[in-house]
Enzyme design. Structure first.
Site, mmCIF file in Angstrom:
data_model
loop_
_atom_site.group_PDB
_atom_site.id
_atom_site.type_symbol
_atom_site.label_atom_id
_atom_site.label_comp_id
_atom_site.label_asym_id
_atom_site.label_seq_id
_atom_site.Cartn_x
_atom_site.Cartn_y
_atom_site.Cartn_z
ATOM 1 N N THR A 1 -39.001 26.931 -11.732
ATOM 2 C CA THR A 1 -39.331 25.579 -11.293
ATOM 3 C C THR A 1 -39.514 24.800 -12.589
ATOM 4 O OG1 THR A 1 -41.712 25.964 -11.289
ATOM 5 C CG2 THR A 1 -40.579 26.388 -9.215
ATOM 6 N N HIS A 2 -39.120 23.545 -12.582
ATOM 7 C CA HIS A 2 -39.154 22.727 -13.807
ATOM 8 C C HIS A 2 -38.370 23.378 -14.943
ATOM 9 C CE1 HIS A 2 -42.594 20.725 -11.783
ATOM 10 N NE2 HIS A 2 -42.926 21.960 -11.457
ATOM 11 N N ASN A 9 -2.533 -2.194 13.432
ATOM 12 C CA ASN A 9 -3.983 -2.019 13.357
ATOM 13 C C ASN A 9 -4.445 -0.739 14.065
ATOM 14 O OD1 ASN A 9 -3.753 -4.412 12.082
ATOM 15 N ND2 ASN A 9 -4.760 -5.656 13.653
ATOM 16 N N ASN A 68 -16.350 27.874 -23.466
ATOM 17 C CA ASN A 68 -17.102 26.806 -22.791
ATOM 18 C C ASN A 68 -16.924 26.796 -21.275
ATOM 19 O OD1 ASN A 68 -18.056 25.821 -25.268
ATOM 20 N ND2 ASN A 68 -16.179 24.631 -25.568
ATOM 21 N N GLN A 103 -7.451 -1.931 4.155
ATOM 22 C CA GLN A 103 -6.427 -1.163 3.448
ATOM 23 C C GLN A 103 -7.027 -0.447 2.226
ATOM 24 O OE1 GLN A 103 -2.357 -2.732 3.153
ATOM 25 N NE2 GLN A 103 -2.710 -2.892 0.963
ATOM 26 N N LYS A 125 -16.094 29.705 -29.739
ATOM 27 C CA LYS A 125 -16.592 29.096 -28.503
ATOM 28 C C LYS A 125 -15.875 29.534 -27.228
ATOM 29 C CE LYS A 125 -19.383 26.420 -27.897
ATOM 30 N NZ LYS A 125 -19.544 24.977 -28.069
ATOM 31 N N LYS A 178 -8.202 3.627 1.742
ATOM 32 C CA LYS A 178 -7.395 4.843 1.547
ATOM 33 C C LYS A 178 -7.543 5.500 0.190
ATOM 34 C CE LYS A 178 -4.441 3.011 4.904
ATOM 35 N NZ LYS A 178 -5.388 1.882 4.869
ATOM 36 N N GLU A 208 -18.614 22.074 -15.895
ATOM 37 C CA GLU A 208 -18.945 20.742 -16.415
ATOM 38 C C GLU A 208 -18.125 19.650 -15.724
ATOM 39 O OE1 GLU A 208 -19.993 21.074 -21.002
ATOM 40 O OE2 GLU A 208 -18.282 22.286 -20.442
ATOM 41 N N TYR A 226 -9.853 -6.221 12.768
ATOM 42 C CA TYR A 226 -9.133 -5.756 11.578
ATOM 43 C C TYR A 226 -9.105 -6.850 10.508
ATOM 44 C CZ TYR A 226 -5.652 -4.079 8.346
ATOM 45 O OH TYR A 226 -5.035 -3.680 7.183
ATOM 46 N N SER A 254 -12.759 25.938 -28.047
ATOM 47 C CA SER A 254 -12.975 24.752 -28.869
ATOM 48 C C SER A 254 -11.832 24.639 -29.871
ATOM 49 C CB SER A 254 -14.307 24.888 -29.607
ATOM 50 O OG SER A 254 -14.309 24.068 -30.768
ATOM 51 N N SER A 264 0.829 -1.211 0.000
ATOM 52 C CA SER A 264 0.000 0.000 0.000
ATOM 53 C C SER A 264 0.862 1.259 0.000
ATOM 54 C CB SER A 264 -0.942 0.007 1.207
ATOM 55 O OG SER A 264 -0.212 -0.139 2.407
HETATM 56 N N1 ARG Z 1 -1.398 -1.169 5.322
HETATM 57 C C1 ARG Z 1 -2.328 -1.669 6.272
HETATM 58 C C2 ARG Z 1 -3.677 -0.961 6.124
HETATM 59 O O1 ARG Z 1 -3.700 0.045 5.526
HETATM 60 C C3 ARG Z 1 -1.801 -1.419 7.656
HETATM 61 C C4 ARG Z 1 -2.338 -2.376 8.668
HETATM 62 C C5 ARG Z 1 -1.806 -3.718 8.432
HETATM 63 N N2 ARG Z 1 -2.207 -4.601 9.476
HETATM 64 C C6 ARG Z 1 -2.138 -5.927 9.326
HETATM 65 N N3 ARG Z 1 -2.546 -6.623 10.323
HETATM 66 N N4 ARG Z 1 -1.690 -6.470 8.240
HETATM 67 O O2 ARG Z 1 -4.696 -1.424 6.579
#
Ligand code: ARG
Length: 484
Positions: free
Chosen positions: A166-167, A121, A296, A333, A294, A336, A301, A328, A288, A34
């Site tokens: 409205t509408h 964790n 835009n 993971q 143009k 993120k 958008e 956990y 454009s 990660s």
């Molecule tokens: N990279 C892991 C995460 O984002 C960190 C925690 C890992 N914990 C484990 N027991 N493997 O969740």
């Protein structure tokens, strides 16, 4: 710690390598890493580790000297990362193990004491909470900036009257400022929701360990204080598995994007030639490649377009959490990238829309031309009749017929003669026509929340005062942050 021979044989270099006889398959390493995205947690990881090490030293779990060595090492790592010298290694999985491995290179075996009374964790949960908290504060500031831009335009054009829809059919005239302040009201709720979400985010998981708590006399309160968390977690199992705060933040991002997307849609419509209510600044429009004429509204958008991906992240997070057993699981993971992209996208959209709104040039004359078109003041005549005692339903019917008559004759309500009015209903005096101007129509909506100029002026003042109070709140938070 892995020995030279283990390293030579390609195993044991993992922080958790002790019980493994084989090196991780390269595909597994690539699949499970990660660091390619969670490097963004480095500041939070370092701050939490420094607070943890200090607490371990204070509690006598490690010596004060060891704590000092660890903290000094972590601070050097912070500088290395800031200078771009740090090499993030997928072999060390994630940000936590990358930093720990570097610490070991710097200070040797003492580095191994940092992870006493801690698990990745509770560590990752702490880092993500710190990251979210900073993101919330940043989003709040940026959403105030957009409020300021809307308020600025409202204040600059207090008298401009446009058709309200409205509408997407002309309905009743409204002040342009009133329309802009409707978006301020939405952003104000978002600001409030972010604050609400912040309160639940601002709880420290460290001390939960892997899931059960830790077997050392730790002092979570001291760590919470150092990191400016309001409290520490009540249940260790919940602490390591809870990602509600991520869902909440991404859901506030989603709702904010709904608001930005609606504003974007209004601006797109206003900028269209058929409306011509605003002229976009050249710096906030694009051209454009084929049509030389143009200009835009791409910023609006793309804001509308990017809304979908934020919703997608919310859906992904909800699905991620659904059905996870306590506590956990590595699935977590996956929180993120969804979180980072949702926040990045919302921040970028807020900034872009702020610039767009700040620089657009309203065209009050154009608005005025259409403000009373399509019989948008017909309700005023019905109200006039109802005020003379005619039941509103009958008044509605009378004016509806007058509209049909005008349509057939190709004229506006203002062009009706006294005789035509009287023929429609004896109560309809010639003075009724004074009511069908745009100015009279908005002035008549003199109720709380209405578009009468004096009401809108007051609403504008209230919005300005609230904005100033929020800015003050935000600066207090910054003072709090710099202490941590
Ligand atoms: N990279 C892991 C995460 O984002 C960190 C925690 C890992 N914990 C484990 N027991 N493997 O969740």
């Amino acid at each position: 710690m892995a020995g030279e021979q283990d390293r030579a044989e390609g195993r044991g270099t993992k922080a958790w390598g002790g019980r493994f006889a084989k090196a991780t398959a390269p595909t597994v390493e690539a699949f499970t890493e990660s660091i390619s995205f969670d490097w963004r947690l480095y500041r939070q990881d370092l701050a939490a580790s420094i607070a943890h090490a200090r607490m371990l030293g204070r509690q006598g779990i490690i010596t004060a000297e060891e704590a000092g060595t660890i903290i000094a090492g972590l601070r050097e790592i912070a500088r290395e990362i800031e200078r771009g010298e740090f090499v993030f290694d997928p072999g060390h999985e994630d940000i936590h193990l990358n930093i720990e491995a570097r610490l070991a290179e710097k200070i040797g075996d003492t580095a191994g004491k940092l992870h006493t009374a801690r698990s990745r964790n509770d560590q990752v949960a702490t880092d993500v909470r710190l990251w979210c908290r900073a993101a919330i504060d940043d989003l709040r500031t940026r959403s105030l900036d957009l409020q300021a831009a809307l308020i600025g335009q409202a204040a600059a054009y207090p008298a401009a009257i446009m058709p309200g829809y409205t509408h997407l059919q002309r309905a009743q005239p409204v002040l342009f400022a009133h329309h802009l302040l409707a978006y301020v009201a939405m952003l104000e709720r978002d600001y409030d929701r972010l604050g609400d979400c912040r309160r639940r985010t601002n709880v420290l998981p460290l001390g939960a360990g892997a899931l059960a708590g830790v077997g050392f006399p730790v002092d979570p309160q001291a760590v919470a204080d150092e990191l400016a968390f309001a409290a520490s977690a009540e249940n260790s199992m919940d602490a390591v598995s809870d990602r509600d705060f991520v869902v909440e933040l991404v859901s506030v991002c989603s709702l904010t994007m709904v608001h930005l997307s609606r504003l974007a849609e209004d601006v797109i419509v206003w900028a269209a030639g058929e409306f011509g209510f605003v002229e976009l600044d050249d710096a906030y429009a694009t051209g454009s490649s084929i049509m030389p004429q143009k200009k835009n509204p791409d910023v609006a958008e793309l804001t509308r377009g990017k809304t979908g991906r934020v919703f997608g992240h919310l859906q992904a997070l909800l699905t991620l959490l659904k059905g996870l057993p306590l506590t956990y699981n590595r699935d977590l993971q996956e929180d993120k990238e969804a979180l980072f992209d949702a926040v990045d996208t919302t921040q970028a959209a807020l900034v872009a829309m702020t610039g767009l709104v700040e620089t657009m040039v309203p065209q009050p004359e154009r608005m005025a031309v259409t403000a009373t078109a399509s019989f948008s003041t017909a309700t005023e005549l019905a109200d006039y009749l109802a005020q003379q005692g005619l039941p509103f339903r009958q008044a509605h019917e009378v004016v509806g017929k007058l509209v049909a008559q005008c349509l057939a004759a190709g004229k506006s309500l203002a062009q009706l003669t006294a005789a035509e009015l009287a023929a429609a209903a004896p109560q309809l005096g010639p003075d009724a026509l004074e009511r069908v101007t745009a100015t009279a129509a908005v002035a008549a909506k003199d109720v709380p929340g209405g578009t009468a100029p004096r009401r809108v002026a007051r609403a504008l003042q209230a919005a300005q005062a609230r904005l100033a109070a929020h800015r003050e709140e935000a600066s207090q938070l910054e003072v709090g942050h710099s202490g941590s």
